[in-house]
Scaffold this motif. Structure first.
Motif, PDB file in Angstrom:
ATOM      1  N   THR A   1      -4.004  -4.268 -16.964  1.00 30.00           N
ATOM      2  CA  THR A   1      -5.090  -3.324 -16.670  1.00 30.00           C
ATOM      3  C   THR A   1      -5.699  -2.765 -17.958  1.00 30.00           C
ATOM      4  O   THR A   1      -6.590  -1.926 -17.908  1.00 30.00           O
TER       5      THR A   1
ATOM      6  N   ASN B   1       2.399   2.384 -18.654  1.00 27.88           N
ATOM      7  CA  ASN B   1       2.251   1.679 -17.377  1.00 27.88           C
ATOM      8  C   ASN B   1       1.137   2.373 -16.606  1.00 27.88           C
ATOM      9  O   ASN B   1       1.151   3.588 -16.465  1.00 27.88           O
TER      10      ASN B   1
ATOM     11  N   GLU C   1       0.223   7.342 -23.217  1.00 26.77           N
ATOM     12  CA  GLU C   1      -0.835   6.334 -23.205  1.00 26.77           C
ATOM     13  C   GLU C   1      -1.566   6.232 -24.531  1.00 26.77           C
ATOM     14  O   GLU C   1      -1.395   7.053 -25.434  1.00 26.77           O
TER      15      GLU C   1
ATOM     16  N   ASN D   1       5.039  -2.662 -23.404  1.00 29.06           N
ATOM     17  CA  ASN D   1       3.916  -1.948 -24.008  1.00 29.06           C
ATOM     18  C   ASN D   1       4.379  -0.833 -24.908  1.00 29.06           C
ATOM     19  O   ASN D   1       3.829  -0.608 -25.980  1.00 29.06           O
TER      20      ASN D   1
ATOM     21  N   GLY E   1      -1.045  -0.596 -10.897  1.00 29.64           N
ATOM     22  CA  GLY E   1      -0.136  -1.665 -11.318  1.00 29.64           C
ATOM     23  C   GLY E   1       0.818  -2.171 -10.254  1.00 29.64           C
ATOM     24  O   GLY E   1       1.754  -2.912 -10.563  1.00 29.64           O
TER      25      GLY E   1
HETATM   26  N1  LIG Z   1      -1.793  -5.159  -8.031  1.00 27.92           N
HETATM   27  C1  LIG Z   1      -1.181  -5.859  -9.003  1.00 27.92           C
HETATM   28  N2  LIG Z   1      -0.127  -5.323  -9.639  1.00 27.92           N
HETATM   29  C2  LIG Z   1       0.469  -6.006 -10.649  1.00 27.92           C
HETATM   30  C3  LIG Z   1       0.022  -7.283 -11.042  1.00 27.92           C
HETATM   31  C4  LIG Z   1      -1.103  -7.836 -10.355  1.00 27.92           C
HETATM   32  O1  LIG Z   1      -1.574  -8.948 -10.641  1.00 27.92           O
HETATM   33  N3  LIG Z   1      -1.683  -7.094  -9.360  1.00 27.92           N
HETATM   34  N4  LIG Z   1       0.647  -7.937 -12.091  1.00 27.92           N
HETATM   35  C5  LIG Z   1       2.031  -7.596 -12.353  1.00 27.92           C
HETATM   36  C6  LIG Z   1       2.481  -8.115 -13.659  1.00 27.92           C
HETATM   37  S1  LIG Z   1       2.499  -9.813 -13.827  1.00 27.92           S
HETATM   38  C7  LIG Z   1       2.898  -7.330 -14.676  1.00 27.92           C
HETATM   39  S2  LIG Z   1       3.538  -8.029 -16.092  1.00 27.92           S
HETATM   40  C8  LIG Z   1       2.842  -5.861 -14.577  1.00 27.92           C
HETATM   41  C9  LIG Z   1       2.311  -5.242 -15.869  1.00 27.92           C
HETATM   42  O2  LIG Z   1       2.539  -3.910 -15.890  1.00 27.92           O
HETATM   43  P1  LIG Z   1       2.318  -3.110 -17.260  1.00 27.92           P
HETATM   44  O3  LIG Z   1       2.873  -3.906 -18.374  1.00 27.92           O
HETATM   45  O4  LIG Z   1       2.848  -1.752 -17.054  1.00 27.92           O
HETATM   46  O5  LIG Z   1       0.743  -3.124 -17.459  1.00 27.92           O
HETATM   47  P2  LIG Z   1      -0.345  -2.045 -17.065  1.00 27.92           P
HETATM   48  O6  LIG Z   1      -0.153  -1.565 -15.674  1.00 27.92           O
HETATM   49  O7  LIG Z   1      -1.642  -2.619 -17.451  1.00 27.92           O
HETATM   50  O8  LIG Z   1      -0.047  -0.773 -18.008  1.00 27.92           O
HETATM   51  C10 LIG Z   1       0.107  -0.873 -19.373  1.00 27.92           C
HETATM   52  C11 LIG Z   1      -0.449   0.396 -20.008  1.00 27.92           C
HETATM   53  O9  LIG Z   1       0.170   0.571 -21.277  1.00 27.92           O
HETATM   54  C12 LIG Z   1      -0.767   1.056 -22.203  1.00 27.92           C
HETATM   55  N5  LIG Z   1      -0.256   0.700 -23.534  1.00 27.92           N
HETATM   56  C13 LIG Z   1      -0.481  -0.431 -24.239  1.00 27.92           C
HETATM   57  N6  LIG Z   1       0.206  -0.412 -25.393  1.00 27.92           N
HETATM   58  C14 LIG Z   1       0.899   0.753 -25.422  1.00 27.92           C
HETATM   59  C15 LIG Z   1       1.803   1.334 -26.360  1.00 27.92           C
HETATM   60  O10 LIG Z   1       2.077   0.770 -27.401  1.00 27.92           O
HETATM   61  N7  LIG Z   1       2.320   2.540 -26.064  1.00 27.92           N
HETATM   62  C16 LIG Z   1       2.011   3.192 -24.904  1.00 27.92           C
HETATM   63  N8  LIG Z   1       2.596   4.366 -24.656  1.00 27.92           N
HETATM   64  N9  LIG Z   1       1.162   2.656 -23.982  1.00 27.92           N
HETATM   65  C17 LIG Z   1       0.616   1.460 -24.246  1.00 27.92           C
HETATM   66  C18 LIG Z   1      -2.062   0.391 -21.807  1.00 27.92           C
HETATM   67  O11 LIG Z   1      -3.163   1.168 -22.231  1.00 27.92           O
HETATM   68  C19 LIG Z   1      -1.936   0.311 -20.279  1.00 27.92           C
HETATM   69  O12 LIG Z   1      -2.596   1.357 -19.645  1.00 27.92           O
HETATM   70  O13 LIG Z   1       1.995  -5.456 -13.508  1.00 27.92           O
HETATM   71  C20 LIG Z   1       2.312  -6.086 -12.286  1.00 27.92           C
HETATM   72  N10 LIG Z   1       1.526  -5.431 -11.281  1.00 27.92           N
END
Ligand SMILES: Nc1nc2c(c(=O)[nH]1)N[C@H]1C(S)=C(S)[C@@H](COP(=O)(O)OP(=O)(O)OC[C@H]3O[C@@H](n4cnc5c(=O)[nH]c(N)nc54)[C@H](O)[C@@H]3O)O[C@H]1N2
Ligand SMILES: Nc1nc2c(c(=O)[nH]1)N[C@H]1C(S)=C(S)[C@@H](COP(=O)(O)OP(=O)(O)OC[C@H]3O[C@@H](n4cnc5c(=O)[nH]c(N)nc54)[C@H](O)[C@@H]3O)O[C@H]1N2
Ligand code: SF4
Ligand SMILES: [Mo]
Length: 748
Positions: A628, A439, A465, A134, A444
């Motif tokens: 998310t 993140n 963020e 991200n 997450g």
């Molecule tokens: N409980 C639970 N946890 C999980 C999962 C689940 O199904 N359930 N899935 C897992 C999986 S498969 C994965 S890949 C991971 C994903 O984990 P992450 O890739 O960390 O995804 P997110 O937790 O959604 O957080 C991403 C955040 O980055 C922000 N963002 C987007 N683009 C940018 C950017 O260009 N710069 C900055 N600074 N921020 C940005 C978004 O607004 C978002 O809030 O989570 C894992 N965790």
């Protein structure tokens, strides 16, 4: 995971193609979409300094790789709710009140407070949580600074997704392999379900393999979109993939369908493995997985005899109580069938010889062994920690030229739950500062109640963020991040592939948004160690990394779509495998030395809990959102306004559930509210819960956290006991006991 369509000669060093359809007043840039983590090559159209449109690439190799999340990006990043200036918390943590401050003011205070925490509690009291895709421009700089400061406590969403798989694959043959889709005959999907709006490049690859007569086998409890196109679909019971893989292995070994020459020459532990597989006769596997024994045997024979075959990465086996065994069994199936590092099988690529990798940038060698030993969770669940991966350092140097290969950034992580426990004051030592960049840490991982407690017990939380996520709402500082339209990028294939792809900056960031590169540079300065990030700009940094190519980033990004090292198969014949024995370790010396079973095994499910008679899994990606994120984009919310569970018509009938009614789903960890969706492709007794729901339009601050406490799947997921994998300590998200409580009586 990376969005490369091909690892064959067609992709190596592919140059840009001239762009048709140039319209007056519209400039175009060649970019990589980072609205999810697969980095599609796209074109951006820029008018008067702003991106007005994202469209597909003009390069025939990539032209079909685009989805709605990429197309909506200009609207997403122009959203009025975007954080454009540094914000400092005023009032109590989570009060929801903020004051705009300058970057200088913010960084000076952050530096001072972090230094104080480190002086009082040691560098290990500083934890960082991020997912590199991200932020796009972290490039290992976070780890580099942490390693210089002395903290091993880095965690990431990749602990539940590909990062952990990479670390476990390394135990068996030293590198995480990538499928050669172009030349394969058969694909096996362990629950993986790419689609038109989910990992489109992989979906397109699967379609291409099918179109040229290849075969697809899908294991999925639901008849998923990929199961619909499969030649063989096994409706597996959720959470039992390791047992299924044992069933395949037993058939393949019993019927002599394996590659005897390879096994004899290149593996250790075959006899012990065979004995272990004997514990899994088809009847037992059929009972555990709920699948027909004849069908299981058929699938195993197809995989072994119709090859070369591939088992692409899947998050499904990243997130199970038997995850280590399931991933090891996939590795073992690839190896015994002779599909490792051969055309049409799965390639071990190593480092790109001319580009400085993120693993090198990270400088893991500067973190003292005494600090590595403090990495949280490495005592109980070491598999992807420094301790678990230590025995690979020498072999990695021997075969791949560097001691530390941090593939998919998942090979030297702390255990997330252990970090949250330390943050919450539960020992073994205090963690008092959390940096969370790109993140949504609160939502997450598993056990969100624990993460909330952990965050409330911090002295300093810094978040970078785009929007005020529930995690950001709990921070001391929220710093504005730039987006993929507003920065250059050099995608490195996650240290998994020796393939690099450049992305051009399309427009200036709005307000005071900065890249994560700049943020880390400012952090190094604030900590009094500017020499750790010596490059002035992101472009300088890229120039440094590609210096051996003899061109600068500017030329690199305008000339190349892809820069790939020449692909060479069966390199192990010259070097051996990058494992302690130099062979494929069917019997893992590393797991044995760490005190675990050196062979894969299967832990049965705990007895049925009568209070929680249903099983839930989190997953089935929603086309509109990445993880998310994205719930603030009106165009996407209009398409998918609410979180929806899926149950079969039979389950709906049994529990008197009505389509579209709101219910409560409860586990022993917590409960959430969600809408009912009845789906004929769901098996009875199974409940699908979507990942990552919150409602950005609703009340912010501690009591509500914009609906995170009400809707997030992480409220339901435990992180201990029977519901974690032993070796890695990651949560079981596939088949958790749950129940559905009605909120309203349905009209009779
Ligand atoms: N409980 C639970 N946890 C999980 C999962 C689940 O199904 N359930 N899935 C897992 C999986 S498969 C994965 S890949 C991971 C994903 O984990 P992450 O890739 O960390 O995804 P997110 O937790 O959604 O957080 C991403 C955040 O980055 C922000 N963002 C987007 N683009 C940018 C950017 O260009 N710069 C900055 N600074 N921020 C940005 C978004 O607004 C978002 O809030 O989570 C894992 N965790
Ligand atoms: N639009 C969109 N696309 C995305 C993402 C996103 O957030 N949004 N996230 C990206 C990321 S980071 C990831 S990790 C991928 C994940 O995407 P996928 O790998 O496709 O994972 P899911 O969609 O969660 O689930 C895939 C299938 O697994 C099945 N399944 C559930 N439990 C089990 C089980 O125990 N065993 C087996 N064999 N199958 C099971 C489900 O029924 C479902 O059909 O998607 C990527 N693509
Ligand atoms: S699949 Fe969609 S969101 Fe992901 S990189 Fe490609 S266009 Fe972007
Ligand atoms: Mo993921």
């Amino acid at each position: 995971m990376p969005g490369v369509p091909s690892i064959g000669p067609s992709a190596a060093g592919s140059r840009s193609v001239p762009r048709p359809h140039q319209r007056p007043g519209i400039e175009t840039r060649k970019a990589l979409c980072a609205s999810c983590d697969i980095a599609c090559s796209v074109v951006t159209e820029v008018q008067k300094g702003r991106v007005t449109r994202v469209r597909s690439s003009d390069n025939p190799l990539f032209k079909d790789n685009i989805c709605i999340k990429g197309i909506v990006a200009p609207k997403n990043f122009a959203n009025p709710d975007r954080v454009l200036y540094p914000q400092r918390r005023v009032g109590e943590r989570g009060s929801g009140r903020w004051q705009r401050v300058s970057w200088d003011e913010a960084m000076a205070d952050i530096g001072q407070r972090l230094k104080k925490i480190i002086a009082e509690h040691g560098p290990e009291a500083w934890a960082v949580s991020t997912s590199q895709w991200n932020t796009g421009t972290d490039h290992g700089l976070g780890r580099r600074i942490m390693n210089h400061v002395g903290s091993p406590n880095w965690i990431s969403g990749v602990a539940l997704c590909a990062g952990n798989t990479a670390a476990i694959n390394r135990l068996t043959y030293g590198w995480y392999p990538w499928p050669d889709y172009d030349n394969t005959n058969l694909i096996v999907l362990f629950g993986h379900n790419p689609g038109k709006n989910s990992w489109v490049p992989i979906y397109n690859q699967i379609q291409r393999v099918k179109a040229r007569g290849g075969t697809l086998i899908v294991l999925d409890p639901r008849k998923s979109e990929c199961a619909e196109m499969a030649d063989l679909w096994l409706p597996i019971k959720a959470g039992t993939d390791a047992a299924m893989a044992f069933g395949w292995l037993k058939v393949i070994l019993d019927e002599g369908l394996y590659d005897k020459t390879f096994v004899e020459r290149w593996t250790v532990g075959f006899e012990a493995l065979k004995k272990r597989a004997d514990e899994f006769p088809l009847e037992r596997v059929a009972k555990i997985t709920g699948c027909d024994p004849a069908m299981i045997a058929k699938a195993a024979r197809m995989y072994a005899t119709m090859g070369p075959s591939v088992i692409p990465w899947t998050p499904i086996t990243d997130q199970q109580r038997n995850s280590t065994s399931a991933i090891r069994l996939q590795s073992i199936l690839r190896a015994v069938c002779g599909y490792i590092d051969v055309p049409g099988g799965e390639a071990l690529m190593g480092f790109h010889p001319q580009i400085v990798s993120e693993s090198e940038i990270e400088m893991h060698h500067v973190l003292p062994e005494s600090q590595k030993a403090k990495q949280l969770g490495s005592d109980q669940h070491p598999a992807f920690t420094y301790r678990g991966q230590a025995a690979l350092r020498e072999p990695c140097k021997r075969v791949w030229g560097h001691e530390y290969a941090n593939q998919v950034t998942g090979c030297f992580m702390a255990n997330p739950s252990a970090v949250f426990r330390a943050m919450a004051g539960e020992g073994p030592y205090p963690v008092k500062a959390l940096f969370s960049f790109g993140n949504n840490t609160l939502m997450g991982f598993a056990n969100m109640p624990l993460i909330l407690k952990a965050m409330l017990n911090q002295e300093l939380i810094v978040v970078q963020e785009h929007v005020m996520t529930p995690t950001a709402q709990l921070a001391d500082y929220v710093l504005p991040g730039d987006s993929w339209l507003e920065r250059p990028w050099m995608f490195d294939g996650y240290g998994w592939l020796s393939i690099y792809k450049p992305s051009q900056k399309s427009m200036e960031p709005p307000g005071e948004c900065k890249s994560t590169f700049e943020l880390w540079k400012l952090t190094a300065n604030a900590l009094g160690m500017p020499e750790v990030v010596p490059w002035k700009t992101l472009e300088d940094f890229y120039d440094y990394r590609i210096a051996k190519l003899g061109i600068g980033f500017e030329e690199f990004s305008s000339t190349y779509e892809v820069h790939a090292d020449k692909l060479e198969f069966r390199k192990y014949e010259k070097t051996g495998f990058a494992t302690p024995s130099g062979k494929v370790e069917l019997h893992s010396s590393i797991l044995e030395d760490l005190g675990f079973d050196p062979l894969p095994y299967f832990r049965d499910e705990p007895p049925v809990d009568p209070e929680f008679p249903l099983a839930m899994f989190t997953g089935v990606r929603e086309g509109e959102y990445f993880q998310t994120g994205g719930r603030h984009i009106p165009e996407m919310r209009a398409r998918r306004p609410e979180p929806v569970l899926f149950v079969s018509p039979g389950t709906a009938h049994r529990f008197r559930l009505v389509e579209h009614e709101w219910v409560e789903v409860e586990t022993r960890t917590g409960k959430i509210e969600i809408m009912v969706g009845v789906r004929s492709n769901m098996p009875d007794g199974l409940v699908r819960i979507p990942h990552g729901w919150w409602k950005p339009e609703t009340e912010q601050g501690l009591g509500k956290l914009s609906g995170a406490l009400r809707y997030a799947d992480a409220m339901l997921c435990p992180d201990d006991g029977d519901f974690i994998d032993r070796e890695q300590g990651i949560p079981h998200l596939k088949g958790l006991p749950c129940r559905i409580n009605k909120l309203f009586e349905a009209p009779r």
